[in-house]
Motif scaffolding. Structure first.
Motif, PDB file in Angstrom:
ATOM      1  N   UNK A  91       0.861  -1.186   0.000  1.00 34.09           N
ATOM      2  CA  UNK A  91       0.000   0.000   0.000  1.00 34.09           C
ATOM      3  C   UNK A  91       0.895   1.232   0.000  1.00 34.09           C
ATOM      4  N   UNK A  92       0.339   2.330  -0.465  1.00 32.69           N
ATOM      5  CA  UNK A  92       1.086   3.576  -0.536  1.00 32.69           C
ATOM      6  C   UNK A  92       1.050   4.260   0.836  1.00 32.69           C
ATOM      7  N   UNK A  93       2.213   4.801   1.244  1.00 37.73           N
ATOM      8  CA  UNK A  93       2.336   5.378   2.578  1.00 37.73           C
ATOM      9  C   UNK A  93       2.631   6.869   2.501  1.00 37.73           C
ATOM     10  N   UNK A  94       2.219   7.574   3.539  1.00 35.88           N
ATOM     11  CA  UNK A  94       2.597   8.978   3.695  1.00 35.88           C
ATOM     12  C   UNK A  94       2.998   9.264   5.137  1.00 35.88           C
ATOM     13  N   UNK A  95       3.537   8.234   5.812  1.00 31.91           N
ATOM     14  CA  UNK A  95       3.958   8.384   7.200  1.00 31.91           C
ATOM     15  C   UNK A  95       5.358   8.978   7.285  1.00 31.91           C
ATOM     16  N   UNK A  96       5.602   9.664   8.397  1.00 36.73           N
ATOM     17  CA  UNK A  96       6.922  10.217   8.711  1.00 36.73           C
ATOM     18  C   UNK A  96       7.485   9.448   9.892  1.00 36.73           C
ATOM     19  N   UNK A  97       8.713   8.992   9.772  1.00 31.66           N
ATOM     20  CA  UNK A  97       9.416   8.336  10.870  1.00 31.66           C
ATOM     21  C   UNK A  97      10.784   8.966  11.002  1.00 31.66           C
ATOM     22  N   UNK A  98      11.284   9.004  12.229  1.00 35.48           N
ATOM     23  CA  UNK A  98      12.598   9.600  12.440  1.00 35.48           C
ATOM     24  C   UNK A  98      13.398   8.780  13.434  1.00 35.48           C
ATOM     25  N   UNK A  99      14.704   8.912  13.300  1.00 29.72           N
ATOM     26  CA  UNK A  99      15.635   8.156  14.129  1.00 29.72           C
ATOM     27  C   UNK A  99      16.801   9.057  14.494  1.00 29.72           C
ATOM     28  N   UNK A 100      17.195   9.022  15.766  1.00 27.35           N
ATOM     29  CA  UNK A 100      18.367   9.760  16.218  1.00 27.35           C
ATOM     30  C   UNK A 100      19.529   8.775  16.312  1.00 27.35           C
ATOM     31  N   UNK A 101      20.472   8.815  15.358  1.00 33.01           N
ATOM     32  CA  UNK A 101      21.543   7.804  15.353  1.00 33.01           C
ATOM     33  C   UNK A 101      22.569   8.083  16.442  1.00 33.01           C
ATOM     34  N   UNK A 102      23.085   7.012  17.001  1.00 29.99           N
ATOM     35  CA  UNK A 102      24.156   7.167  17.977  1.00 29.99           C
ATOM     36  C   UNK A 102      25.484   7.446  17.295  1.00 29.99           C
ATOM     37  N   UNK A 103      25.579   7.166  15.963  1.00 29.32           N
ATOM     38  CA  UNK A 103      26.759   7.538  15.192  1.00 29.32           C
ATOM     39  C   UNK A 103      26.670   9.032  14.920  1.00 29.32           C
ATOM     40  N   UNK A 104      27.522   9.838  15.567  1.00 32.75           N
ATOM     41  CA  UNK A 104      27.423  11.289  15.463  1.00 32.75           C
ATOM     42  C   UNK A 104      27.952  11.777  14.126  1.00 32.75           C
ATOM     43  N   UNK A 105      27.403  12.913  13.716  1.00 34.17           N
ATOM     44  CA  UNK A 105      27.869  13.499  12.458  1.00 34.17           C
ATOM     45  C   UNK A 105      29.280  14.041  12.572  1.00 34.17           C
ATOM     46  N   UNK A 106      29.751  14.214  13.826  1.00 34.49           N
ATOM     47  CA  UNK A 106      31.121  14.709  14.028  1.00 34.49           C
ATOM     48  C   UNK A 106      32.131  13.582  14.055  1.00 34.49           C
ATOM     49  N   UNK A 107      31.672  12.369  13.736  1.00 30.03           N
ATOM     50  CA  UNK A 107      32.580  11.232  13.730  1.00 30.03           C
ATOM     51  C   UNK A 107      33.716  11.472  12.754  1.00 30.03           C
ATOM     52  N   UNK A 108      34.945  11.405  13.248  1.00 26.39           N
ATOM     53  CA  UNK A 108      36.100  11.688  12.418  1.00 26.39           C
ATOM     54  C   UNK A 108      36.522  10.451  11.645  1.00 26.39           C
ATOM     55  N   UNK A 109      37.182  10.684  10.528  1.00 22.82           N
ATOM     56  CA  UNK A 109      37.697   9.570   9.729  1.00 22.82           C
ATOM     57  C   UNK A 109      38.793   8.856  10.497  1.00 22.82           C
ATOM     58  N   UNK A 110      39.013   7.592  10.176  1.00 22.44           N
ATOM     59  CA  UNK A 110      40.079   6.848  10.815  1.00 22.44           C
ATOM     60  C   UNK A 110      41.423   7.458  10.476  1.00 22.44           C
ATOM     61  N   UNK A 111      42.378   7.272  11.367  1.00 17.84           N
ATOM     62  CA  UNK A 111      43.685   7.892  11.188  1.00 17.84           C
ATOM     63  C   UNK A 111      44.438   7.322   9.996  1.00 17.84           C
TER      64      UNK A 111
END
Length: 655
Positions: free
Chosen positions: A457-477
């Protein structure tokens, strides 16, 4: 989390005491937490220590007691060990340094299970709204995840449905979505086989839907054709670019249209170069000021695997010739860029087949590779959606022509390792094909927002998630690129890091064991064991560092060789361009010669006709001369006739 302390029950009690749920806490010990976090911690603590809530709902109590009962009761039959894990996890995410401070005032690991009656403040709080989300634990009942009035999630890595207001858009899939200034714009899509061309917006600050009233421009009165399978890209801060897509009035080539968010008008963007053939289900990935377009399905239902780049500064198309083995033709795949250099293509499908392969394109060398994926083995899927948060690439939804994919997965783009973030159950919008996924932020934290999709069926729901992986996660050395992440240099780096972690864990365990026992001989024995372990770890660390140095030297040599190869490649490219220029000039000269030859052929044909006419005239002339000569002989000529000469006598034979 490895740090959640499940192996050390005293850590849980320390967390409970520090959070204000034990006898050692003061009335304001948890004042640093917001009301919803304090309520959730309260509920998880009681779930872990006393089990599910069996207390009747209070009737005449204060709103504070009502909220506490609602929070605890909302956890249902969640397992105690799960409640303990979530309790410590949330506390560590809210205040990473809690344990070191809590250890200063904990003298007895057994604490009173009664919660301090007072919360962070004495102000009355309203009951939070709850939304039931299925979990991956098949034996446990659904857990209620609290959402405040504006949809702020209090638990990491949980999908929740916020309370939205305003007229919701028509259910759809294969639409496109983008975020500009805390607003999610949804354009087009497919509903019951009909293409849409409406533009809807969801304000991510108050979660209110509204329809954008599109105006006609006097300069470019464009009526946007309904479409699906297109891409929507934010541009210049106040524009949205719509590229490609299926429509009933499809053109032969890809069209590029722009929507001005200030004037609410659509316009057609004029492009240079050779545009790609019209298509839908392609991926469009921004890389700097360029858009990298791969694959899709054209109007003849033919699947593609070509690569094109649109320079947004010059609005020029360029078809790219790549080396290596490119992905097979496909559509409805997902694409992301890592380190502004590596294009990742995952999944997708054809009419009968779905894929779970991962391909990487080095945008500097234009070489395809297919690296080995680590971690979870993902099922084939198409129609999924993805966004990147730092080093993490989140993938949601999709299907395999039989059922929807229920897992939300994340790829570490440095190590190319997959892991499952969340699993939903049942036929829910998150297990749909053709849904959209965008990245936004709320209260300084990243949130993933999904919309729509089709799962029967066609949906129009909104779902959201707060990830524990932060956007400030730095690249590996490690400087190793993504598609070479399995090399020895990366392994050496990981090995050194693991040794450091083991060393720190050994020191931490040593301190804890000494503090738990005042027996001096035992302390000495533990010290001796720890010192031997430390010596072994140091030796291993030195060995790994030596291996790492060797790998670094080899890496430097390879980089030098790469620079030399790139320099040669640049020279060859210049020479190739020169040859191409000469070839173009020769082609132009050849064309002119062909025109001259055609003209000469026409003249030659005319000469052949004239030659035939001359021959005919010559034959006619010869015949006339011959007849004239005979006549002259028979009559003595003209002059004889004029002089009155008699005709010659006839011979006897002439009678």
């Amino acid at each position: 989390m490895a740090r959640s302390g499940l192996a050390y029950p005293d850590r849980f009690f320390a967390a409970a005491t520090y959070a204000g749920f034990g006898t050692h806490s003061s009335s304001n010990s948890n004042s640093k937490f917001s009301n919803d976090v304090a309520l959730l911690l309260y509920a998880l603590y009681h779930q872990a220590t006393a089990g599910p809530c069996t207390v009747p709902k209070p009737r005449g109590w204060s709103p504070v007691e009502q909220s506490k009962w609602t929070s605890w009761h909302g956890l249902g039959n969640m397992a105690s060990i799960e409640a303990m894990r979530l309790f410590v996890k949330i506390l560590e995410e809210e205040d990473p340094g809690w344990y070191s401070r809590a250890s200063n005032f904990i003298s007895d690991p057994v604490v009173d299970v009664e919660m301090n009656v007072e919360l962070a403040t004495k102000n009355e709080i309203t009951l939070p709204e709850t939304k039931t989300i299925p979990t991956e634990n098949g034996n446990s009942v659904n857990k209620d995840v609290m959402v405040d009035a504006v949809g702020s999630v209090t638990v990491y890595d949980q999908w929740v449905a916020p309370l939205v207001s305003g007229p919701k858009p028509r259910p759809r899939y294969e639409h496109a979505a983008a975020v500009v200034d805390d607003k999610m714009y949804v354009f087009g899509g497919n509903h019951n086989g009909r293409y849409l061309n409406d533009l809807q917006t969801l304000d991510l600050r108050n979660w209110t839907w509204s329809k954008v009233e599109v105006k006609a421009s006097s300069e470019d009165p464009v009526r946007v054709t309904p479409c699906a399978g297109h891409s929507l890209i934010p541009w210049e801060g106040n524009k949205l670019i719509s590229i490609a897509g299926h429509s009933k009035d499809a053109s032969e080539v890809v069209n590029v249209k722009a929507f001005d968010l200030q004037t609410n008008t659509w316009s057609t963007m004029k492009t240079n170069g050779k545009p790609p053939v019209s298509r839908g289900g392609q991926s469009v990935t921004p890389v700097g000021s360029n858009l990298v377009i791969f694959g899709g399905q054209d109007g003849n239902r033919t699947f593609l695997n070509d690569l094109h780049i649109l320079d947004l500064e010059t609005m020029t198309w360029d078809e790219i010739d790549t080396i290596g083995v490119s992905p097979s033709p496909r559509s409805d795949h997902a694409a992301a860029v890592h380190a502004e250099r590596f294009l990742l293509i995952f999944g997708g499908g054809t009419h009968a087949t779905c894929f779970n392969d991962l391909h990487v394109l080095d945008l500097k060398t234009m070489e395809w590779s297919r690296p080995i994926q680590q971690g979870e083995i993902l099922s084939p899927r198409a129609g999924h959606a993805g966004v990147t948060v730092g080093e993490s690439w989140f993938i949601v939804g999709g299907g395999d022509n039989k059922s929807g994919v229920s897992e939300t997965v994340v790829l570490n783009m440095s190590t190319l390792s997959w892991s499952v973030v969340k699993t939903v159950q049942g036929r829910v919008p998150l297990a749909s094909e053709g849904l959209s996924l965008v990245l936004s932020s709320y209260n300084g934290e990243d949130i993933l927002v999904s919309f729509g999709g089709y799962n029967g069926k066609y949906n129009n729901d909104v779902n959201l998630l707060k990830p524990s992986h932060k956007s400030t996660l730095q690249a590996t050395k490690s400087a190793t690129p993504a598609h070479d992440s399995g090399s020895g240099a990366q392994n050496a780096t990981n090995g050194t890091r693991d040794a450091d972690v083991e060393f720190d864990l050994g020191q931490d365990a040593k301190v804890r064991e000494i503090s738990m026992d005042n027996n001096e001989p035992q302390i000495i024995e533990i010290n001796e064991v720890s010192e031997r372990s430390i010596a072994v770890l140091k030796a291993e660390k030195e060995e790994l560092e030596s291996a790492l140095n060797n790998e670094k030297l080899q890496s430097l040599q390879l980089k030098q060789e790469l620079k030399e190869a790139e320099s040669k490649n640049a020279d060859l490219y210049k020479e190739l361009q020169s040859v191409r220029g000469q070839l173009a000039a020769e082609q132009s000269r050849c064309f002119k010669l062909e025109v001259d030859v055609a003209e000469l052929r026409q003249k030659l044909q005319a000469m052949d006709t004239l030659q035939k006419e001359v021959e005919i005239l010559q034959r006619q002339k010869a015949a006339s001369e011959e007849a004239f000569a005979k006549q002259k002989q028979s009559s003595g000529g003209v002059w004889g006739w004029l002089a009155g000469s008699p005709p010659p006598a006839q011979k006897p034979n002439d009678v």
